[in-house]
Design a protein around this motif. Structure first.
Motif, mmCIF file in Angstrom:
data_model
loop_
_atom_site.group_PDB
_atom_site.id
_atom_site.type_symbol
_atom_site.label_atom_id
_atom_site.label_comp_id
_atom_site.label_asym_id
_atom_site.label_seq_id
_atom_site.Cartn_x
_atom_site.Cartn_y
_atom_site.Cartn_z
ATOM 1 N N ARG A 87 10.210 9.178 -14.459
ATOM 2 C CA ARG A 87 9.626 9.702 -15.689
ATOM 3 C C ARG A 87 9.006 11.076 -15.448
ATOM 4 N N LEU B 201 11.020 9.928 -23.092
ATOM 5 C CA LEU B 201 9.985 10.360 -24.042
ATOM 6 C C LEU B 201 9.500 11.796 -23.825
ATOM 7 N N GLY B 202 9.173 12.121 -22.582
ATOM 8 C CA GLY B 202 8.650 13.462 -22.292
ATOM 9 C C GLY B 202 9.634 14.565 -22.665
ATOM 10 N N LYS C 239 10.083 14.631 -26.621
ATOM 11 C CA LYS C 239 8.931 15.004 -27.446
ATOM 12 C C LYS C 239 8.260 16.296 -26.980
ATOM 13 N N ALA C 240 8.134 16.460 -25.679
ATOM 14 C CA ALA C 240 7.375 17.630 -25.210
ATOM 15 C C ALA C 240 8.263 18.852 -25.019
ATOM 16 N N ARG D 185 0.963 20.807 -18.343
ATOM 17 C CA ARG D 185 1.076 19.457 -17.782
ATOM 18 C C ARG D 185 2.523 19.037 -17.631
ATOM 19 N N ALA D 186 3.383 19.586 -18.487
ATOM 20 C CA ALA D 186 4.806 19.274 -18.373
ATOM 21 C C ALA D 186 5.355 19.789 -17.041
ATOM 22 N N ARG E 217 1.786 22.161 -22.269
ATOM 23 C CA ARG E 217 2.935 22.812 -21.625
ATOM 24 C C ARG E 217 2.743 22.860 -20.110
ATOM 25 N N MET F 198 10.733 15.724 -16.404
ATOM 26 C CA MET F 198 10.169 16.952 -16.960
ATOM 27 C C MET F 198 10.491 18.172 -16.099
ATOM 28 N N MET G 126 2.900 13.658 -12.522
ATOM 29 C CA MET G 126 1.823 12.850 -11.932
ATOM 30 C C MET G 126 2.266 11.403 -11.823
#
Ligand SMILES: Nc1ncnc2c1ncn2[C@@H]1O[C@H](COP(=O)(O)OP(=O)(O)OP(=O)(O)O)[C@@H](O)[C@H]1O
Ligand SMILES: [Mg+2]
Lengths: 262, 215
Positions: A169, A120-121, A124-125, A96-97, A94, A173, A101
């Motif tokens: 990408r 994807l992020g 999925k996250a 890192r979301a 969480r 997030m 980076m």
């Protein structure tokens, strides 16, 4: 375009930098006998753009990677928005979301299309619905100027395009802070500016950024502060103009004379 | 030649048992091998150590010994005695899983670390990183060695003949004894093994081409 920020700064880009967002306190890290990070104290404020500069092997990448815990630290603390970095598991994922980076070597997912890379992020996250994630991904790809490549695989894109997708990408997030580790070092010279331009826009819009780069033009244009590292230590910090024209330490003078002459 | 056609029903029965052994063990070994490979690359040290130790132990033990263990030693420790078939399936699965795990692990390692780091950096969990990013890319390089493992498994089912199961080799032995060692018996047995292993090899090629992607 303030929709890409979680919370607005007082005055996007150049507001007062008063709220600490990333705080490193007495951070130490060893690789075996090598002391790569030595008592690092660094505070990055909300909306601030910090450029990290220094000779090869000085620990810049390690510093960046420690901030989203791709590298563990031996001692000291790192907090993001007041919360210490969790050790492992879901809590770390969480966190890192919240930290975007961008790598030197892009690292786009080779088996997924450009659009899927960006989706994807969130899907999925964060559990964002596919339709919604797609809409936003297209928006971000437009913003970094590669929307027409959405259906391609990363290998079919130029380096500059791939790196802009990688930025999209990370932005998907809605991170609180973006880390860039030499984002243009792997690029052919003619592609460097298209990436730096995207980064400059981001900085102007008030994104909090930590950027490892030797691009002085970018540092002058976009950074609030330059941090000079050497041999695992932060040797000097100053605003870009002061640092580049009037460095205090001998190590910084020496380093600058080397990168200026080539 | 006549000998083979005359004894087709017996050969078919043996073939069926060999196929059962191979398929059941194959499925179990793939599942267990995937679990072992995931443990091996997980950030939790005890799990990865356990997996490494398991793989080293099983890979370096003769299969016959694993069978002996399952048949004679395990029941003494309160492991219930299953049917001969299932004891053989478990022995084959435990053994083959070690090889499956190694094949998967080398496939996982063939995917650059940057891919996993990028996945973690956007907030994917360990499981998501593995299932969404690493394994789909590892599949391609993993299919050929994995099929080889399964082909070896098919051949290894013959060890079960020494433990009371009348699979292909068991049938071959009986027919050979009954027919004064006629070599055609073994030709027949070999053909039935090839009936499994050659299509497996062909399948490997097809799957490999199907999941190909540009890098
Ligand atoms: N995983 C690792 N294991 C052992 N040593 C490492 C590891 N990663 C980095 N190092 C060493 O730590 C030191 C600092 O590395 P780091 O990558 O942080 O430097 P850097 O400032 O980013 O250099 P560059 O400009 O070359 O990217 C280097 O001497 C490097 O060799
Ligand atoms: Mg570096």
């Amino acid at each position: 375009m303030a929709h890409d920020l979680d919370e607005p700064t007082a005055e996007p880009g150049r507001g007062p930098l008063t709220t600490p967002l990333v705080v490193l306190t007495k951070v130490n890290k060893h690789f075996g006998a090598l002391h790569v990070l030595q008592d690092i104290d660094l505070t990055v404020h909300r909306g601030e753009v910090v450029v990290v500069i220094g000779p090869s092997g000085s620990g810049k990448s390690t510093l960046c990677r420690a901030i989203n815990r791709l590298e563990t630290i031996d001692s000291g603390t790192i907090t993001l928005d007041g919360v210490p970095l969790p050790a492992e598991g879901k809590a770390l994922a969480r966190l890192r979301a919240d930290v975007g980076m961008v790598f030197q070597s892009f690292n786009l997912f080779a088996h997924k299309t450009v659009l899927e890379n960006v989706m994807l992020g969130p899907v999925k996250a964060k559990g964002v619905k596919r339709a919604e994630a797609k809409e936003r991904a297209v928006e971000l790809l437009e913003r970094v100027g590669v929307a027409n490549q959405a259906a391609k695989l990363p290998a079919q894109l130029s380096g500059g395009q791939q790196q802009r997708v990688a930025i999209a990408r990370a932005l998907a997030m809605k991170p609180k802070v973006m880390l860039f580790d030499e984002p243009t070092s792997a690029l052919d010279p003619e592609m460097i500016n298209e990436v730096l331009d995207v980064m400059t826009d981001l900085a102007r819009e008030g994104m909090t950024m930590v950027v490892v780069t030797h691009e002085m033009g970018f540092a002058r244009r976009a950074a609030h502060r330059v941090v000079f590292m050497d041999a695992g230590q932060i040797v000097e910090e100053a605003d870009p103009e002061t640092f580049f024209t009037n460095p205090r330490s001998d190590r910084a003078k020496d380093f600058l004379s080397k990168i200026l002459t080539h | 030649m006549d000998l083979i056609s005359e004894n087709l029903p017996a050969l078919f029965a043996g073939f069926r048992l060999t196929l059962q052994l191979a398929v059941y063990s194959g499925v179990l070994a793939l599942a267990l091998g995937l679990l072992l490979a995931a443990m091996r690359v997980s950030p939790l040290r005890p799990l990865s150590l356990f997996s490494a130790a398991y793989v080293e132990l099983l890979r370096n033990t003769p299969l016959t010994l694993v069978f002996f263990f399952m048949y004679f030693v395990a029941p003494q420790f309160g492991v219930p005695a299953f049917s001969f078939l299932w004891v053989a399936v478990i022995a084959l699965s435990l053994y083959t899983a070690a090889f499956v795990s190694e094949a998967l692990r080398s496939g996982i390692n063939s995917v650059g670390v940057g891919q996993a780091e990028a996945a973690r950096a956007i907030g994917l969990t360990f499981g998501q990183t593995l299932s969404q990013v690493i394994l789909p890319q590892a599949v391609r390089s993993v299919i050929p060695p994995l099929i080889n493992v399964l082909i070896a498994l098919t051949k290894n089912t013959s060890v079960a003949a020494g433990f009371g199961l009348v699979e292909l080799i068991g049938v071959g032995r009986r027919l050979s004894t009954a027919n004064a060692g006629d070599p055609w018996v073994w030709v027949g047995v070999a053909v039935f093994y090839l009936l499994i292993t050659i299509p497996a090899g062909l399948l490997a090629g097809v799957v490999e081409r199907k999941v190909a992607f540009a890098r």
